[in-house]
Design an enzyme around this catalytic site. Structure first.
Site, mmCIF file in Angstrom:
data_model
loop_
_atom_site.group_PDB
_atom_site.id
_atom_site.type_symbol
_atom_site.label_atom_id
_atom_site.label_comp_id
_atom_site.label_asym_id
_atom_site.label_seq_id
_atom_site.Cartn_x
_atom_site.Cartn_y
_atom_site.Cartn_z
ATOM 1 N N HIS A 20 0.829 -1.203 0.000
ATOM 2 C CA HIS A 20 0.000 0.000 0.000
ATOM 3 C C HIS A 20 0.865 1.257 0.000
ATOM 4 O O HIS A 20 0.524 2.253 -0.631
ATOM 5 C CB HIS A 20 -0.922 0.004 1.225
ATOM 6 N N ASP A 113 -5.872 5.798 1.786
ATOM 7 C CA ASP A 113 -6.051 4.415 1.357
ATOM 8 C C ASP A 113 -7.483 3.997 1.667
ATOM 9 O O ASP A 113 -7.979 4.202 2.775
ATOM 10 C CB ASP A 113 -5.063 3.519 2.115
#
Length: 455
Positions: A20, A113
């Site tokens: 990520h 995110d």
């Protein structure tokens, strides 16, 4: 007017995992190169334990996830980590934004995110622009969206699923959290909850380029302000506009750069099989042995990344016995490896970052997916993008050495015609990836339009 004359300030807030962090950090670098002030927001533990490239000119402001000494590994279970982070994180993020609001550079936008949907609520609390950033493919997230909306009832009945703008999928080609409902409940809940408030986001970003999934992008654009901003890999491998941008700049594992690149040098063109299963996937002992024997029995060159925790699964004395043809390392500079001319194919778990990297660098893939989004990515690698082969498991779920050897030989064009077609397609996608981020390319224009809205 005085405030608008300043650089817009964007916070980038990734979920604290390597897969990520990398794409979001790379996106941060691109924003910075276009005159935006950018601040990355890692957790306390991550900021202490990672190798961060300070030359990237990206500021760091840390927040707590509740596990400052050990991060995810400090928690007893995924549930414990997630529940604590979900409790501590919003307060810590809000305190940071409030603090920055009293500086010369208050925050204008939060790129978060999507696995952290509560970050959107914090952005709304302060009246700043919000950007949901997906680090998995449109296809994968479309599946989770249909689960969230109740269009896919779980557990699934039947062997196939048909969804808008996607090819028919066998249940085994769905993300494992959906296909094997209940086995990974904590992560399933996180991935489905990505959509709990996404309708309130100002933008929805995807880390790929439009041509990769045009049908799904168009379908999603009916609901949200969807923008493709990728592939977000270091500039030197695509547009070459960011000087010295050769790596993501943050690694949770230290790569064996010298050993890998020295070993690759001098190997014949397209002769090396590169093998890596990423930073998280853990193979069973039997599967590790099948891969090991396939690489050894084929008697060709291979570079295999085996994390320290996975090394005990290798056959006894394996590294020494294969040293004349192979190199086994605990981590490597994957982009440098994939871009090396000696690498002919990539035996991969099909994590989306690895998939995008191989696709952007024109490397054919041998897909051996393990869990989460990887089975869906493997489906697209073989049947949609046609840049690789899926290694099919037997009735026990194990991909045998004979299958692995045959697939490698096809990809290296030692047998059959399939490898030739895959190589041509790989070059095509490589060119399209570069075109997307080149000056004036679609992804590049999308980023410019986003910045213009902040000014």
């Amino acid at each position: 007017m005085q405030n608008k004359a300043k650089k817009p300030h964007v916070l980038i807030f990734p979920f604290p995992g390597q897969g990520h962090i990398n794409p979001m950090l790379q996106f941060a670098k691109r924003l910075h190169s276009k005159g935006v002030k950018v601040t990355m927001v890692p957790t306390v533990f991550l900021s202490k334990s990672s190798f961060f490239d300070s030359s990237a000119s990206i500021d760091l402001c840390i927040i707590s996830d509740g596990f400052d000494e050990g991060g995810f590994e400090q928690a007893d279970t995924p549930d414990a980590y997630l529940s604590t982070f979900w409790n501590v994180g919003p307060k810590s993020l809000a305190a940071l934004i409030k603090k920055l609001g009293h500086t010369a550079h208050p925050v204008d936008a939060l790129v978060y995110d999507t696995m952290l949907p509560w970050a959107l609520d914090v952005a709304k609390q302060f009246g700043i622009s919000s950007v949901a950033f997906f680090t998995q493919s449109c296809a994968v997230n479309s599946v989770y969206y249909h689960v969230y909306k109740g269009h896919l009832q779980l557990p699934l009945r039947g062997s196939h699923v048909s969804l808008p703008a996607m090819p028919p999928l066998h249940v085994s080609e769905l993300p494992s959290f959906v296909a094997i409902y209940g086995l990974y409940r904590a992560w399933f809940d996180v991935l489905v909850d990505q959509f709990s408030n996404i309708d309130e986001a100002d933008w929805v970003f995807f880390n790929h380029f439009y041509e990769l999934e045009p049908q799904v992008v168009d379908w999603m654009s009916k609901f949200w302000n969807v923008i493709t901003v990728g592939p977000t890999i270091p500039s030197i491998y695509l547009d070459k506009r960011l000087e010295n941008d050769k790596d993501y700049g943050m690694n949770m594992f230290k790569p064996n750069v010298t050993a890998c690149m020295s070993w690759l040098s001098g190997k014949p063109k397209d002769s090396v099989v590169y093998v890596s299963f990423g930073s998280v996937a853990s193979l069973g002992i039997e599967q590790m042995e099948e891969i090991a024997w396939a690489l050894k029995d084929r008697n060709g060159y291979f570079l295999w990344v085996v994390r320290e925790t996975e090394k005990p699964k290798l056959p006894h004395n394996y590294v020494k016995e294969t040293s004349h043809k192979g190199l086994v390392v605990t981590w490597c500079p994957q982009l440098e490896v994939l871009s090396h001319e000696s690498v002919g194919c990539f035996l991969t778990h099909c994590g989306f970052n690895s998939t995008l990297e191989a696709l952007s660098l024109g490397v054919p893939m041998l897909a051996l997916p393990q869990w989460t989004d990887q089975c869906t990515n493997a489906k697209y690698i073989e049947d949609v993008w046609r840049i690789g082969i899926r290694a099919r498991p037997d009735e026990k779920g194990i991909v045998r050495k004979e299958t692995i050897i045959r697939c490698i030989m096809e990809l290296l064009m030692e047998v059959g015609k399939k490898g030739e077609e895959i190589k041509k397609n790989s070059i095509k996608w490589k060119n399209l990836a570069k075109k997307a981020v080149d000056e004036g390319g679609k992804s590049d224009k999308n980023v410019d339009e986003f910045i213009a809205k902040l000014i």
